[in-house]
Motif scaffolding. Structure first.
Motif, mmCIF file in Angstrom:
data_model
loop_
_atom_site.group_PDB
_atom_site.id
_atom_site.type_symbol
_atom_site.label_atom_id
_atom_site.label_comp_id
_atom_site.label_asym_id
_atom_site.label_seq_id
_atom_site.Cartn_x
_atom_site.Cartn_y
_atom_site.Cartn_z
ATOM 1 N N ASP A 49 -4.670 -6.486 6.518
ATOM 2 C CA ASP A 49 -3.246 -6.765 6.393
ATOM 3 C C ASP A 49 -2.489 -6.224 7.594
ATOM 4 O O ASP A 49 -2.905 -5.224 8.201
ATOM 5 N N THR A 51 -0.044 -4.364 7.661
ATOM 6 C CA THR A 51 0.310 -2.958 7.454
ATOM 7 C C THR A 51 -0.787 -2.007 7.914
ATOM 8 O O THR A 51 -0.538 -0.818 8.135
ATOM 9 N N ILE A 54 0.363 -0.488 11.026
ATOM 10 C CA ILE A 54 1.369 0.557 10.811
ATOM 11 C C ILE A 54 0.695 1.857 10.387
ATOM 12 O O ILE A 54 1.011 2.935 10.893
ATOM 13 N N TRP A 55 -0.252 1.765 9.464
ATOM 14 C CA TRP A 55 -0.936 2.964 8.976
ATOM 15 C C TRP A 55 -1.680 3.687 10.090
ATOM 16 O O TRP A 55 -1.851 4.910 10.041
ATOM 17 N N GLN A 61 7.032 5.586 8.239
ATOM 18 C CA GLN A 61 6.513 4.516 7.386
ATOM 19 C C GLN A 61 6.562 4.926 5.924
ATOM 20 O O GLN A 61 6.906 6.052 5.591
ATOM 21 N N GLY A 250 8.263 -8.048 6.705
ATOM 22 C CA GLY A 250 7.544 -7.502 7.844
ATOM 23 C C GLY A 250 8.126 -7.995 9.149
ATOM 24 O O GLY A 250 8.937 -8.926 9.175
ATOM 25 N N TYR A 255 4.467 -5.139 16.010
ATOM 26 C CA TYR A 255 3.588 -4.050 15.578
ATOM 27 C C TYR A 255 2.677 -3.541 16.691
ATOM 28 O O TYR A 255 2.237 -2.385 16.656
ATOM 29 N N ILE A 279 8.837 -3.011 -0.131
ATOM 30 C CA ILE A 279 7.392 -2.817 -0.188
ATOM 31 C C ILE A 279 6.963 -3.219 -1.594
ATOM 32 O O ILE A 279 7.666 -2.947 -2.572
#
Length: 339
Positions: A49, A51, A54-55, A61, A250, A255, A279
């Protein structure tokens, strides 16, 4: 792959730009054994994904960043292979943040508990990560709870051939909306119109994509389900109607950059646009009901599910870049082991 080894991708460094295999250490550990109250899960499918990117970073976040040296976080579906827990029986199919690894140990101290799926599922396991999983729930709640589409309104969704966008457009059609998808390339645009039932598509890779957008939204835009950000978001916002709604899911176009996402937000004031970031976990208490409705829609053919499946855990670090290069159709999944 031997069932006696637990391969794990551990974050080695925070990516700069495109995610690289050198951002991870691939380590091999013995397959864990469950302690009191624990269960060992064999990971079958890994969800990839946006995300994930981002993680991997240390930006502000909605969850703590993955720590350097920790197993990379990721959603997955697996089977319980050993258990000392009353919550999990051997053979149970489960879903949760199982990580980029072969095996996961679930226990009572998990911050987000691993959930047990029904024994009889109306759809395949990859679809339970996609249209009937968190991806589908993201589309469902973002559109219906925040976008609040009304029959006859125009709904625009960016990244429309992706996991979330493809479901958003189909739900919008079920609610009687004119649905416009923004996707990259003629094949994806053809797919969302001819296969998924979108009313129109805009090819953002075409030089005249702005003119395309104007032509297919003659009455303006009432709901913008935003997945991309950047110049596409600005162009859509410039065509939004008074008191329109914009679920902000998003901003994938930014990103892989080191710059914060910027945009022209004057239409928010002038058109009184209701913009709401969200979210999917914001709606956790409604998961069961929504999952049932999504599964019914998929099982009855009202929503078509599409997955791009990559074979092998070892390919996860390279496969995740498909999300940012537009190489996936629908949900991107890594198959780790046979069911």
């Amino acid at each position: 792959m031997s069932n006696n080894v637990n391969r794990q991708f551990r974050l080695k460094s925070r990516p700069v730009g495109k995610i690289k295999t050198t951002d991870f250490d691939l380590v091999e550990e013995p397959v864990p054994t469950p302690g009191p109250g624990e269960a060992v899960i064999r990971n079958l499918y890994l969800s990839l994904d946006p995300t994930n990117r981002i993680w991997m970073s240390d930006m502000d976040q909605y969850m703590p960043p993955v720590e350097i040296g920790a197993v990379m976080r990721g959603g997955g579906i697996g089977k319980v292979v050993a258990s000392n827990s009353d919550a999990y029986k051997v053979g149970d199919t489960v879903s949760g943040l199982l990580g980029w690894q072969d095996y996961y140990v679930a226990g009572p101290n998990d911050e987000i508990p691993v959930g047990v799926l029904p024994a009889e599922l109306p759809v395949g396991l990859p679809t339970m990560l996609g249209a009937c999983g968190l991806t589908g729930l993201t589309a469902y709640f973002g559109l219906l709870e925040l976008g609040q589409p009304k029959a006859g309104e125009t709904v625009v969704v960016s990244a429309a051939a992706g996991a979330v966008g493809s479901v958003v457009g189909q739900i919008a059609k079920l609610n009687g909306c004119r649905t416009v998808g923004i996707a990259g390339g003629p094949e994806k645009c053809k797919w969302i119109v001819e296969e998924l039932g979108f009313d129109a598509a805009v090819d953002y890779k075409a030089p005249d994509w702005r003119e395309q957008l104007e032509a297919v939204t003659p009455d303006g835009i009432d709901v913008n389900f935003e997945n991309v950000g950047g110049e596409i978001m600005e162009a859509v916002m410039a065509r939004m109607n008074l008191f329109s709604r914009m679920p902000l899911c998003g901003m994938i176009s930014g990103y892989n950059t080191d710059e914060p996402m910027r945009g022209d937000f004057s239409p928010i004031l002038m058109r009184r646009i209701n913009v709401r970031g969200f979210i999917v976990t914001d709606f956790m208490e409604k998961y069961a009901e929504a999952t049932m409705e999504l599964a019914t829609w998929v099982a009855t053919g009202k929503i078509k599910s599409q997955e791009t499946i990559v074979e092998g855990l070892e390919n996860a670090p390279t496969a995740v870049n498909k999300l940012f290069e537009g190489e996936n159709l629908g949900k991107l999944v890594v198959k780790i082991a046979d069911e």
